[in-house]
Design a protein around this motif. Structure first.
Motif, PDB file in Angstrom:
ATOM      1  N   ASN A  66       0.860  -1.179   0.000  1.00  0.00           N
ATOM      2  CA  ASN A  66       0.000   0.000   0.000  1.00  0.00           C
ATOM      3  C   ASN A  66       0.899   1.232   0.000  1.00  0.00           C
ATOM      4  O   ASN A  66       1.652   1.457   0.938  1.00  0.00           O
ATOM      5  CB  ASN A  66      -0.905  -0.008   1.233  1.00  0.00           C
ATOM      6  N   ARG A  67       0.824   1.996  -1.081  1.00  0.00           N
ATOM      7  CA  ARG A  67       1.563   3.266  -1.136  1.00  0.00           C
ATOM      8  C   ARG A  67       0.657   4.333  -0.548  1.00  0.00           C
ATOM      9  O   ARG A  67      -0.488   4.454  -0.948  1.00  0.00           O
ATOM     10  CB  ARG A  67       1.945   3.582  -2.564  1.00  0.00           C
ATOM     11  N   ALA A  68       1.183   5.080   0.400  1.00  0.00           N
ATOM     12  CA  ALA A  68       0.341   6.010   1.134  1.00  0.00           C
ATOM     13  C   ALA A  68       1.065   7.317   1.412  1.00  0.00           C
ATOM     14  O   ALA A  68       2.268   7.325   1.659  1.00  0.00           O
ATOM     15  CB  ALA A  68      -0.087   5.375   2.461  1.00  0.00           C
ATOM     16  N   ASN A  69       0.313   8.386   1.376  1.00  0.00           N
ATOM     17  CA  ASN A  69       0.814   9.704   1.751  1.00  0.00           C
ATOM     18  C   ASN A  69       0.378   9.997   3.178  1.00  0.00           C
ATOM     19  O   ASN A  69      -0.708   9.611   3.596  1.00  0.00           O
ATOM     20  CB  ASN A  69       0.271  10.764   0.798  1.00  0.00           C
ATOM     21  N   MET A  70       1.238  10.695   3.905  1.00  0.00           N
ATOM     22  CA  MET A  70       0.977  10.912   5.323  1.00  0.00           C
ATOM     23  C   MET A  70       1.326  12.344   5.711  1.00  0.00           C
ATOM     24  O   MET A  70       2.330  12.894   5.263  1.00  0.00           O
ATOM     25  CB  MET A  70       1.849   9.938   6.124  1.00  0.00           C
ATOM     26  N   ILE A  71       0.474  12.926   6.519  1.00  0.00           N
ATOM     27  CA  ILE A  71       0.790  14.181   7.194  1.00  0.00           C
ATOM     28  C   ILE A  71       0.920  13.843   8.669  1.00  0.00           C
ATOM     29  O   ILE A  71      -0.035  13.360   9.288  1.00  0.00           O
ATOM     30  CB  ILE A  71      -0.303  15.244   6.977  1.00  0.00           C
ATOM     31  N   LEU A  72       2.104  14.053   9.208  1.00  0.00           N
ATOM     32  CA  LEU A  72       2.391  13.741  10.602  1.00  0.00           C
ATOM     33  C   LEU A  72       2.692  15.034  11.338  1.00  0.00           C
ATOM     34  O   LEU A  72       3.538  15.814  10.911  1.00  0.00           O
ATOM     35  CB  LEU A  72       3.599  12.795  10.684  1.00  0.00           C
ATOM     36  N   GLY A  73       1.973  15.252  12.429  1.00  0.00           N
ATOM     37  CA  GLY A  73       2.209  16.421  13.262  1.00  0.00           C
ATOM     38  C   GLY A  73       2.522  16.007  14.679  1.00  0.00           C
ATOM     39  O   GLY A  73       2.325  14.852  15.050  1.00  0.00           O
ATOM     40  N   GLU A  74       2.987  16.954  15.464  1.00  0.00           N
ATOM     41  CA  GLU A  74       3.242  16.668  16.885  1.00  0.00           C
ATOM     42  C   GLU A  74       1.951  16.231  17.576  1.00  0.00           C
ATOM     43  O   GLU A  74       1.978  15.424  18.500  1.00  0.00           O
ATOM     44  CB  GLU A  74       3.815  17.896  17.586  1.00  0.00           C
ATOM     45  N   THR A  75       0.819  16.792  17.124  1.00  0.00           N
ATOM     46  CA  THR A  75      -0.486  16.460  17.685  1.00  0.00           C
ATOM     47  C   THR A  75      -1.474  16.219  16.542  1.00  0.00           C
ATOM     48  O   THR A  75      -1.211  16.602  15.394  1.00  0.00           O
ATOM     49  CB  THR A  75      -1.030  17.611  18.558  1.00  0.00           C
ATOM     50  N   ASP A  76      -2.614  15.640  16.875  1.00  0.00           N
ATOM     51  CA  ASP A  76      -3.673  15.456  15.879  1.00  0.00           C
ATOM     52  C   ASP A  76      -4.131  16.800  15.332  1.00  0.00           C
ATOM     53  O   ASP A  76      -4.361  16.946  14.128  1.00  0.00           O
ATOM     54  CB  ASP A  76      -4.871  14.727  16.492  1.00  0.00           C
ATOM     55  N   ASP A  77      -4.260  17.795  16.214  1.00  0.00           N
ATOM     56  CA  ASP A  77      -4.709  19.121  15.778  1.00  0.00           C
ATOM     57  C   ASP A  77      -3.718  19.774  14.820  1.00  0.00           C
ATOM     58  O   ASP A  77      -4.118  20.405  13.836  1.00  0.00           O
ATOM     59  CB  ASP A  77      -4.948  20.036  16.982  1.00  0.00           C
ATOM     60  N   ALA A  78      -2.419  19.620  15.073  1.00  0.00           N
ATOM     61  CA  ALA A  78      -1.401  20.206  14.190  1.00  0.00           C
ATOM     62  C   ALA A  78      -1.469  19.556  12.807  1.00  0.00           C
ATOM     63  O   ALA A  78      -1.361  20.241  11.784  1.00  0.00           O
ATOM     64  CB  ALA A  78      -0.014  20.035  14.792  1.00  0.00           C
ATOM     65  N   ALA A  79      -1.671  18.257  12.764  1.00  0.00           N
ATOM     66  CA  ALA A  79      -1.778  17.564  11.480  1.00  0.00           C
ATOM     67  C   ALA A  79      -3.061  17.977  10.757  1.00  0.00           C
ATOM     68  O   ALA A  79      -3.052  18.184   9.537  1.00  0.00           O
ATOM     69  CB  ALA A  79      -1.744  16.055  11.686  1.00  0.00           C
ATOM     70  N   ALA A  80      -4.158  18.114  11.481  1.00  0.00           N
ATOM     71  CA  ALA A  80      -5.422  18.536  10.863  1.00  0.00           C
ATOM     72  C   ALA A  80      -5.299  19.944  10.288  1.00  0.00           C
ATOM     73  O   ALA A  80      -5.821  20.223   9.204  1.00  0.00           O
ATOM     74  CB  ALA A  80      -6.557  18.473  11.885  1.00  0.00           C
ATOM     75  N   GLU A  81      -4.586  20.802  10.991  1.00  0.00           N
ATOM     76  CA  GLU A  81      -4.351  22.170  10.504  1.00  0.00           C
ATOM     77  C   GLU A  81      -3.557  22.133   9.198  1.00  0.00           C
ATOM     78  O   GLU A  81      -3.880  22.832   8.237  1.00  0.00           O
ATOM     79  CB  GLU A  81      -3.597  22.967  11.565  1.00  0.00           C
ATOM     80  N   ALA A  82      -2.528  21.302   9.152  1.00  0.00           N
ATOM     81  CA  ALA A  82      -1.727  21.169   7.928  1.00  0.00           C
ATOM     82  C   ALA A  82      -2.583  20.623   6.785  1.00  0.00           C
ATOM     83  O   ALA A  82      -2.488  21.082   5.649  1.00  0.00           O
ATOM     84  CB  ALA A  82      -0.527  20.267   8.185  1.00  0.00           C
TER      85      ALA A  82
END
Length: 143
Positions: A26-42
């Protein structure tokens, strides 16, 4: 992806081969943040940027020529827009999403790509890569 995996396995069985876990990638793109909220913002900022902008005429030609399918169904290509994100969150959420990917899709190999949000912020990308190495990678090795 579960439907695509099922279609793939069924096609393999018809030809006399049963793929193992390591044969499902499975090829997947990921946004990883320090927190869930930081990743959601990105993630919320990302829809305003095109990762691979192309001119309209080229985009239309590529879409017209596209013959891809997912699980035996024709699907439109993502040309000139932002790439879909499979995993998004802080370390705990991303680990859980990867665990679900393994359980529900049956992917034995996950090819992850950390997403540059199109702002050219190399330092932010390096922080995300370091965060992945410290808080995600050690936990997903056992999955």
């Amino acid at each position: 992806m579960s439907a695509a995996r099922r279609h793939y396995r069924e096609a393999c069985v018809r030809y006399g081969w049963e793929p193992g876990l390591d044969d499902i990638i499975n090829r997947a793109n990921m946004i990883l943040g320090e927190t869930d909220d930081a990743a959601a913002e990105a993630l919320s900022r990302r829809d305003k940027q095109a990762a691979f902008p192309v001119r309209a005429a080229l985009r239309d030609a590529l879409l017209a020529a596209d013959t891809r399918n997912v699980a035996g169904q024709r699907r439109p290509a993502n040309v000139g827009g932002v790439l879909p994100i499979s995993f998004c969150g802080g370390p705990d959420r991303v680990v859980e999403q990867i665990r679900r990917c393994r359980d529900e899709i049956g992917a034995g190999v996950i090819d992850l790509s950390l997403q540059d949000l199109g702002v050219g912020d190399t330092e932010a990308m390096m922080r995300a890569l370091e965060l992945f190495g410290r808080k995600v990678l050690p936990r997903i090795r056992e999955i």
